[in-house]
Design an enzyme around this catalytic site. Structure first.
Site, PDB file in Angstrom:
ATOM      1  N   SER A  19       0.840  -1.151   0.041  1.00 16.66           N
ATOM      2  CA  SER A  19       0.043  -0.122  -0.009  1.00 16.66           C
ATOM      3  C   SER A  19       0.852   1.169   0.045  1.00 16.66           C
ATOM      4  O   SER A  19       0.508   2.217  -0.625  1.00 16.66           O
ATOM      5  CB  SER A  19      -0.754   0.144   1.393  1.00 16.66           C
ATOM      6  OG  SER A  19      -2.004  -1.007   1.054  1.00 16.66           O
ATOM      7  N   LYS A  68      -9.879  -5.250  10.233  1.00 12.74           N
ATOM      8  CA  LYS A  68     -11.169  -4.481   9.620  1.00 12.74           C
ATOM      9  C   LYS A  68     -12.274  -4.586  10.443  1.00 12.74           C
ATOM     10  O   LYS A  68     -13.027  -3.807  10.318  1.00 12.74           O
ATOM     11  CB  LYS A  68     -11.338  -5.515   7.977  1.00 12.74           C
ATOM     12  CG  LYS A  68     -10.038  -5.048   7.157  1.00 12.74           C
ATOM     13  CD  LYS A  68     -10.469  -5.910   5.890  1.00 12.74           C
ATOM     14  CE  LYS A  68      -9.421  -5.607   4.762  1.00 12.74           C
ATOM     15  NZ  LYS A  68      -9.659  -6.358   3.737  1.00 12.74           N
ATOM     16  N   ASN A  89     -12.062  -0.908   5.497  1.00 12.41           N
ATOM     17  CA  ASN A  89     -10.581  -1.096   5.336  1.00 12.41           C
ATOM     18  C   ASN A  89     -10.178   0.428   5.009  1.00 12.41           C
ATOM     19  O   ASN A  89      -9.040   0.520   4.757  1.00 12.41           O
ATOM     20  CB  ASN A  89     -10.549  -1.720   3.940  1.00 12.41           C
ATOM     21  CG  ASN A  89     -10.825  -1.103   2.784  1.00 12.41           C
ATOM     22  OD1 ASN A  89     -11.540  -0.204   3.077  1.00 12.41           O
ATOM     23  ND2 ASN A  89     -10.593  -1.580   1.511  1.00 12.41           N
ATOM     24  N   ASP A 105     -13.351  -2.694  -0.863  1.00 17.26           N
ATOM     25  CA  ASP A 105     -12.530  -3.963  -1.257  1.00 17.26           C
ATOM     26  C   ASP A 105     -13.538  -4.693  -2.457  1.00 17.26           C
ATOM     27  O   ASP A 105     -13.107  -5.143  -3.713  1.00 17.26           O
ATOM     28  CB  ASP A 105     -12.621  -5.282  -0.318  1.00 17.26           C
ATOM     29  CG  ASP A 105     -11.354  -5.049   0.748  1.00 17.26           C
ATOM     30  OD1 ASP A 105     -10.443  -4.258   0.298  1.00 17.26           O
ATOM     31  OD2 ASP A 105     -11.498  -5.698   1.498  1.00 17.26           O
ATOM     32  N   GLY A 130     -15.091 -19.844  -0.420  1.00 14.92           N
ATOM     33  CA  GLY A 130     -14.666 -19.275   0.963  1.00 14.92           C
ATOM     34  C   GLY A 130     -15.893 -18.398   1.534  1.00 14.92           C
ATOM     35  O   GLY A 130     -16.811 -17.788   0.645  1.00 14.92           O
ATOM     36  N   ALA A 131     -16.026 -18.144   2.630  1.00 10.51           N
ATOM     37  CA  ALA A 131     -17.132 -17.355   3.500  1.00 10.51           C
ATOM     38  C   ALA A 131     -16.520 -16.564   4.714  1.00 10.51           C
ATOM     39  O   ALA A 131     -17.257 -16.239   5.531  1.00 10.51           O
ATOM     40  CB  ALA A 131     -18.192 -18.317   3.882  1.00 10.51           C
ATOM     41  N   GLY A 132     -15.440 -15.865   4.504  1.00 10.59           N
ATOM     42  CA  GLY A 132     -14.812 -15.311   5.477  1.00 10.59           C
ATOM     43  C   GLY A 132     -15.165 -13.669   5.236  1.00 10.59           C
ATOM     44  O   GLY A 132     -16.098 -13.331   4.387  1.00 10.59           O
ATOM     45  N   TYR A 220      -2.521 -12.722  -3.550  1.00 14.87           N
ATOM     46  CA  TYR A 220      -1.674 -12.173  -4.536  1.00 14.87           C
ATOM     47  C   TYR A 220      -0.394 -12.467  -3.806  1.00 14.87           C
ATOM     48  O   TYR A 220      -0.243 -12.600  -2.483  1.00 14.87           O
ATOM     49  CB  TYR A 220      -1.926 -10.773  -4.893  1.00 14.87           C
ATOM     50  CG  TYR A 220      -1.912  -9.802  -3.688  1.00 14.87           C
ATOM     51  CD1 TYR A 220      -3.024  -9.658  -3.288  1.00 14.87           C
ATOM     52  CD2 TYR A 220      -0.795  -9.302  -3.203  1.00 14.87           C
ATOM     53  CE1 TYR A 220      -3.267  -8.664  -2.212  1.00 14.87           C
ATOM     54  CE2 TYR A 220      -0.972  -8.398  -2.131  1.00 14.87           C
ATOM     55  CZ  TYR A 220      -1.966  -8.147  -1.467  1.00 14.87           C
ATOM     56  OH  TYR A 220      -2.020  -7.385  -0.433  1.00 14.87           O
TER      57      TYR A 220
END
Ligand code: NDP
Length: 281
Positions: A19, A68, A89, A105, A130-132, A220
């Protein structure tokens, strides 16, 4: 010399965050006088660190893992997309000193898919793995694109079923476990699990992706993730990682802070050049 406005990203671990580089490139490109740093902040130190940052004149913050949800709870007011994802975020100090929390996001992912990669989500059969927290942030924006079908599969099936029940007000969505995917095929598979961070591959059947379909890993790194490699091995037309999403979510935060929208392509190109491979394999 005029004092620069201060921004930062808080998280833990934070050493490898891209970032600061992204926002430095945005600032140079748009000629904004600002500085952006990365600070190691644990959950325990979150509140005092954020309060101190803004008390000392900081203008805006990004919060990443594992902060977050804490940032969402901390913000004085939140946007609709932050409420839906129950995660923030981006924090912005307002004129009345109240802190606004947003989540960029989901918007970052949709921009990367539809603008940078010219993918039409409408009429696509889409599978999210995924389910986060990240999944929560992308569900509503994806459903707003009116896909032909949306399935959410998670290792812990109950979490997928619960999220599907919560988000079905935005469109049709089914929640299931990985084993239930047998016999189904998808045009776009999005990996929103954190399995790639440990270079682990998910138990996916070989015919899950439509021939010529697209794979997208939110994760990534400095080499193709396990899921990106799976996409290549299963004849994906494109197998992408989340670097583009990272830059796009940052661009949206930059816009919220500075009211200036930076160009993202030169920044994505610079980051790809620095890691020596392109996010599109
Ligand atoms: P969470 O910890 O909230 O959720 C993790 C999810 O991954 C859960 O659904 C969990 O399943 C699943 N999971 C973890 N390990 C495995 C495994 N070995 N096999 C199967 N499922 C597994 O993480 P987040 O949602 O915050 O992040 C998910 C990913 O998204 C990360 O890789 C993160 O880096 C990336 N991300 C990228 C962004 C970008 O800008 N590119 C932005 C935000 C996130 P279970 O429920 O069964 O435990």
């Amino acid at each position: 010399m005029a004092k620069k406005d201060r921004y930062a990203v808080f998280g833990s671990p934070i050493k490898h965050s891209k970032s600061p580089r992204i926002h430095q490139l945005f600032a140079e490109q748009t000629q904004q006088a600002l500085e952006y740093t990365a600070k190691e902040v644990t959950s325990e130190r979150f509140k005092e660190s954020v309060v101190a940052f803004f008390a000392k004149g900081g203008r805006g913050l990004n919060c990443t893992l594992p902060l977050k949800e804490l940032a969402w709870a901390f913000a004085d007011l939140t946007t609709k997309r932050a409420e839906l994802s129950r995660a923030v975020n981006t924090l912005i100090i307002q004129d009345d000193d109240r802190i606004l929390g947003d989540n960029t996001d989901g918007c970052g992912l949709i921009t990367d898919l539809t603008v940078n990669h010219d993918l039409a989500l409408t009429k696509s059969r889409i599978l999210i793995l995924g389910a986060g927290g990240a999944c929560r942030g992308i569900l509503a924006p994806i459903l707003e694109c009116s896909p032909h079908q949306l399935v959410l599969a998670n290792r812990t099936q109950q979490k997928a079923s619960d999220l599907a029940a919560e988000f079905c007000i935005f469109g049709d969505i089914d929640g299931c476990g990985f084993a239930d995917l047998k016999g189904q095929q998808f045009d776009l598979i999005i990996n929103a699990t954190s399995a790639s961070l440990a270079d682990e591959m998910l138990p996916l059947q070989d015919d899950l992706l439509t021939p010529g379909g697209i794979c997208y890993d939110l994760a990534y790194g400095n080499r193709p993730t396990a899921f990106v490699r799976w996409g290549v091995e299963h004849n994906a037309k494109k197998s992408l990682d989340g670097l583009g999403m990272l830059v796009e979510q940052a661009a949206e935060a930059f816009f919220l802070w500075r009211s200036v929208r930076p160009q993202t392509k030169p920044v994505i190109d610079a980051l790809n050049a620095a890691r020596n491979f392109v996010s599109e394999v």
